[in-house]
Write an enzyme that holds these catalytic residues in place. Structure first.
Site: not given
Ligand code: F6R
Length: 261
Positions: A67, A136, A138, A143
């Site tokens: 990413d 979270d 990811h 996400e």
């Protein structure tokens, strides 16, 4: 999914480096998927030491990062292309230009994402993908709510991820970009072997959902339950919410060392 609970980051780095070393012996031109952030640092440190010692070489290998932030200047130290160079690429013997990343400064973002997918396919796909996991849930920057069938695309970072990553931006959450380009969940699922690393209690809830929760876009890493060769390397703190932790420990202790991960 194989879950391995190890004493500390050094043990995690060493086991993952063994898997990467043995892949490179079998296939010197292997394609590696590279994560940034804190989780893979023990792996990169161990691989750099083994490369210095001459026991592993990346001379014929290539890499694709997971990413990239959108809009960070080319020379920004937190641009993931620069982070992976500092943390890993510059410390081993990759050939110049062998490691690629999505272009977070592209004017035409959909076309940059499509080109990135095409380059990975052209290289023959990723042999071993290193992953961290967000608090979270990811992976990459997929996400919660990400399509389980997603490919490389632009995503909006959650407030939680921006808070978590503010430590790299002088603790200023407003300096953390709001958008990123990320390999999709289906892109990550195409890798032949996925090795996810998590340490610390802050990751325990996400690890629980990854390994033992329902497969759901709410906890994107849970898609790895469908991967035929996913290995999860944890310290005890990250494993602290796993219902079957004792079983995972027993299973790994009984496994012959020659099998690797
Ligand atoms: C980084 C990435 C992220 C991180 C995750 C965990 O390239 O794709 O998914 O792996 O945010 O970050 P750390 O390891 O810094 O806790």
């Amino acid at each position: 999914m194989e879950i391995v609970i190890l004493p500390d980051s050094d043990a995690i780095g060493s086991l993952a480096a063994d898997a990467i070393g043995s892949l490179l012996q079998r296939k010197p031109d292997a394609v590696l998927g590279l994560a940034t952030g804190s989780s893979p640092l023990a792996i990169y440190n161990e691989l750099a030491a083994r490369c210095d010692a001459g026991s592993v070489s990346f001379a014929k290998a290539s890499g694709f990062t997971l990413d990239e932030y959108v809009g960070l200047a080319a020379d920004h130290p937190e641009r993931y292309r620069n982070v992976i160079d500092t943390d890993f690429v510059s410390r081993v013997d990759f050939a110049p230009g062998a490691v690629h990343g999505p272009d977070g400064l592209a004017e035409d973002i959909p076309s940059a994402c499509a080109s990135y997918e095409a380059a990975m396919a052209e290289a023959g796909g990723v042999d071993l993908q290193i992953l961290g996991i967000g608090t979270d849930g990811h992976i990459g920057f997929n996400e919660p709510g990400s399509s389980l069938a997603s490919r490389t695309r632009i995503k909006t970072l959650t407030r939680q991820t921006r808070i978590d990553n503010a430590r790299f931006f002088d603790d200023n959450v407003d300096a953390v970009p709001t958008h990123c380009l990320t390999q999709g969940l289906a892109t990550i699922m195409s890798a032949r072997h996925v090795v996810l690393v998590a340490t610390g209690t802050g990751k325990a809830e996400a690890v629980h959902h990854l390994a033992e929760g329902a497969v759901s876009a709410l906890w994107p890493a849970s898609i790895l339950q469908h991967h035929p060769h996913a290995t999860v390397l944890l310290d005890s703190a990250a494993a602290s919410r796993l219902q079957l932790a004792d079983y995972y420990r027993e299973t790994y202790q009984a496994k012959p060392a020659w099998q690797g991960i």
